[in-house]
Design a protein around this motif. Sequence first.
Motif, PDB file in Angstrom:
ATOM      1  N   ASP A 109       6.979  -1.838  15.274  1.00 46.22           N
ATOM      2  CA  ASP A 109       7.018  -1.198  13.954  1.00 46.22           C
ATOM      3  C   ASP A 109       6.621  -2.149  12.823  1.00 46.22           C
ATOM      4  O   ASP A 109       6.826  -1.837  11.649  1.00 46.22           O
ATOM      5  N   GLY A 110       6.045  -3.296  13.187  1.00 46.86           N
ATOM      6  CA  GLY A 110       5.621  -4.263  12.181  1.00 46.86           C
ATOM      7  C   GLY A 110       4.114  -4.331  12.066  1.00 46.86           C
ATOM      8  O   GLY A 110       3.380  -3.844  12.935  1.00 46.86           O
ATOM      9  N   TYR A 111       3.660  -4.943  10.990  1.00 47.74           N
ATOM     10  CA  TYR A 111       2.223  -5.102  10.751  1.00 47.74           C
ATOM     11  C   TYR A 111       1.928  -6.510  10.261  1.00 47.74           C
ATOM     12  O   TYR A 111       2.729  -7.104   9.545  1.00 47.74           O
ATOM     13  N   SER A 150      -1.265 -15.510   5.943  1.00 43.82           N
ATOM     14  CA  SER A 150      -1.099 -14.386   6.845  1.00 43.82           C
ATOM     15  C   SER A 150       0.365 -14.337   7.243  1.00 43.82           C
ATOM     16  O   SER A 150       1.037 -15.371   7.295  1.00 43.82           O
ATOM     17  N   PHE A 151       0.855 -13.166   7.523  1.00 43.89           N
ATOM     18  CA  PHE A 151       2.269 -13.010   7.878  1.00 43.89           C
ATOM     19  C   PHE A 151       2.479 -11.616   8.462  1.00 43.89           C
ATOM     20  O   PHE A 151       1.619 -10.743   8.368  1.00 43.89           O
ATOM     21  N   TRP A 152       3.650 -11.449   9.067  1.00 44.18           N
ATOM     22  CA  TRP A 152       4.080 -10.160   9.584  1.00 44.18           C
ATOM     23  C   TRP A 152       5.169  -9.601   8.670  1.00 44.18           C
ATOM     24  O   TRP A 152       5.885 -10.365   8.028  1.00 44.18           O
ATOM     25  N   PHE A 153       5.276  -8.276   8.636  1.00 46.52           N
ATOM     26  CA  PHE A 153       6.374  -7.688   7.871  1.00 46.52           C
ATOM     27  C   PHE A 153       6.861  -6.410   8.561  1.00 46.52           C
ATOM     28  O   PHE A 153       6.122  -5.749   9.295  1.00 46.52           O
ATOM     29  N   VAL A 154       8.121  -6.104   8.335  1.00 46.08           N
ATOM     30  CA  VAL A 154       8.724  -4.846   8.779  1.00 46.08           C
ATOM     31  C   VAL A 154       9.498  -4.273   7.604  1.00 46.08           C
ATOM     32  O   VAL A 154       9.779  -4.969   6.623  1.00 46.08           O
ATOM     33  N   GLN A 208       5.266   5.751   9.680  1.00 47.45           N
ATOM     34  CA  GLN A 208       5.663   6.037   8.300  1.00 47.45           C
ATOM     35  C   GLN A 208       5.229   4.903   7.368  1.00 47.45           C
ATOM     36  O   GLN A 208       4.799   5.144   6.228  1.00 47.45           O
ATOM     37  N   VAL A 209       5.341   3.676   7.847  1.00 47.90           N
ATOM     38  CA  VAL A 209       4.902   2.529   7.041  1.00 47.90           C
ATOM     39  C   VAL A 209       3.396   2.608   6.803  1.00 47.90           C
ATOM     40  O   VAL A 209       2.917   2.376   5.684  1.00 47.90           O
ATOM     41  N   GLU A 210       2.653   2.962   7.838  1.00 42.23           N
ATOM     42  CA  GLU A 210       1.197   3.076   7.698  1.00 42.23           C
ATOM     43  C   GLU A 210       0.827   4.136   6.671  1.00 42.23           C
ATOM     44  O   GLU A 210      -0.044   3.924   5.813  1.00 42.23           O
ATOM     45  N   GLU A 211       1.480   5.290   6.739  1.00 40.72           N
ATOM     46  CA  GLU A 211       1.189   6.357   5.777  1.00 40.72           C
ATOM     47  C   GLU A 211       1.517   5.922   4.358  1.00 40.72           C
ATOM     48  O   GLU A 211       0.773   6.231   3.411  1.00 40.72           O
ATOM     49  N   ALA A 212       2.621   5.198   4.189  1.00 44.30           N
ATOM     50  CA  ALA A 212       3.006   4.725   2.857  1.00 44.30           C
ATOM     51  C   ALA A 212       1.982   3.733   2.319  1.00 44.30           C
ATOM     52  O   ALA A 212       1.601   3.782   1.144  1.00 44.30           O
ATOM     53  N   VAL A 213       1.523   2.816   3.185  1.00 44.66           N
ATOM     54  CA  VAL A 213       0.531   1.828   2.761  1.00 44.66           C
ATOM     55  C   VAL A 213      -0.774   2.512   2.379  1.00 44.66           C
ATOM     56  O   VAL A 213      -1.379   2.202   1.347  1.00 44.66           O
ATOM     57  N   ARG A 214      -1.215   3.447   3.190  1.00 43.37           N
ATOM     58  CA  ARG A 214      -2.478   4.128   2.916  1.00 43.37           C
ATOM     59  C   ARG A 214      -2.406   4.929   1.623  1.00 43.37           C
ATOM     60  O   ARG A 214      -3.365   5.007   0.868  1.00 43.37           O
ATOM     61  N   LYS A 215      -1.254   5.529   1.369  1.00 41.48           N
ATOM     62  CA  LYS A 215      -1.094   6.345   0.161  1.00 41.48           C
ATOM     63  C   LYS A 215      -1.154   5.492  -1.100  1.00 41.48           C
ATOM     64  O   LYS A 215      -1.633   5.947  -2.147  1.00 41.48           O
TER      65      LYS A 215
END
Length: 223
Positions: free
Chosen positions: A30-32, A89-93, A108-115
């Motif tokens: 669930d991290g990016y 560079s780094f990771w986040f959750v 959900q995180v991806e959708e929030a970032v894209r929005k």
Amino acid sequence: MSTRFLFALCLALTWVAVPVQGLCRPGVPDGYKVRLSIKTALGDQAYEWNESEMFLFRATLAFAMRRHFNVETFNVSSIIVCDETPRVSFWFVVTNPANTAELIPGQQVEEAVRKSRNRINSAFLLTDHTLQFLGIPPTLAAPVQPATQPWLIVFGVVIGVVTAGILAILISTFVQKSRKEKGIVEEEKLENVYENGFARDGPEGKAGTLNGGYTEDERHTQL
């Protein structure tokens, strides 16, 4: 008494922080991972990445989560960062505000970032190509859902070809029939001409007329 209370509070906060930090690690589902190319984007005007910039990143992510879920419970503390490198560079959750031991699903995180991608980019003077969320397609390269399904396009082409073929056959048949009917009419006209005693154009004169010279000769002969 107060000293013991402060010591217990600090110990409790430390105990809580350790599990929360353990939620973020490279490769977590669930991290990016985020990669910033500040010097590439800004050149001589590039700014230095520091704790304040990281705070701004976490704040913009918290804003994106608030906007996506339409709630105000997400805060900077909800964004956990780990595995930070000097090359920026780094990771986040993102943790659930109602339960900090639970992560917000990656989708959900991806959708929030894209929005809120444009707002995030603007905060750092970067673009989709210099502020990369690995695993999240850039805004301009988002997967496109065609308005018309491919099979409908193929079906339409096939129907068009078949329709064009049918029309061509009908038109060809109509033209041949018209020519045939026209030929029959011409033949009937010629037959009517011969039946009424008219001859074709020739030395005797035009069709449908009599030669006066021959008529006079016939009268004198009878006399």
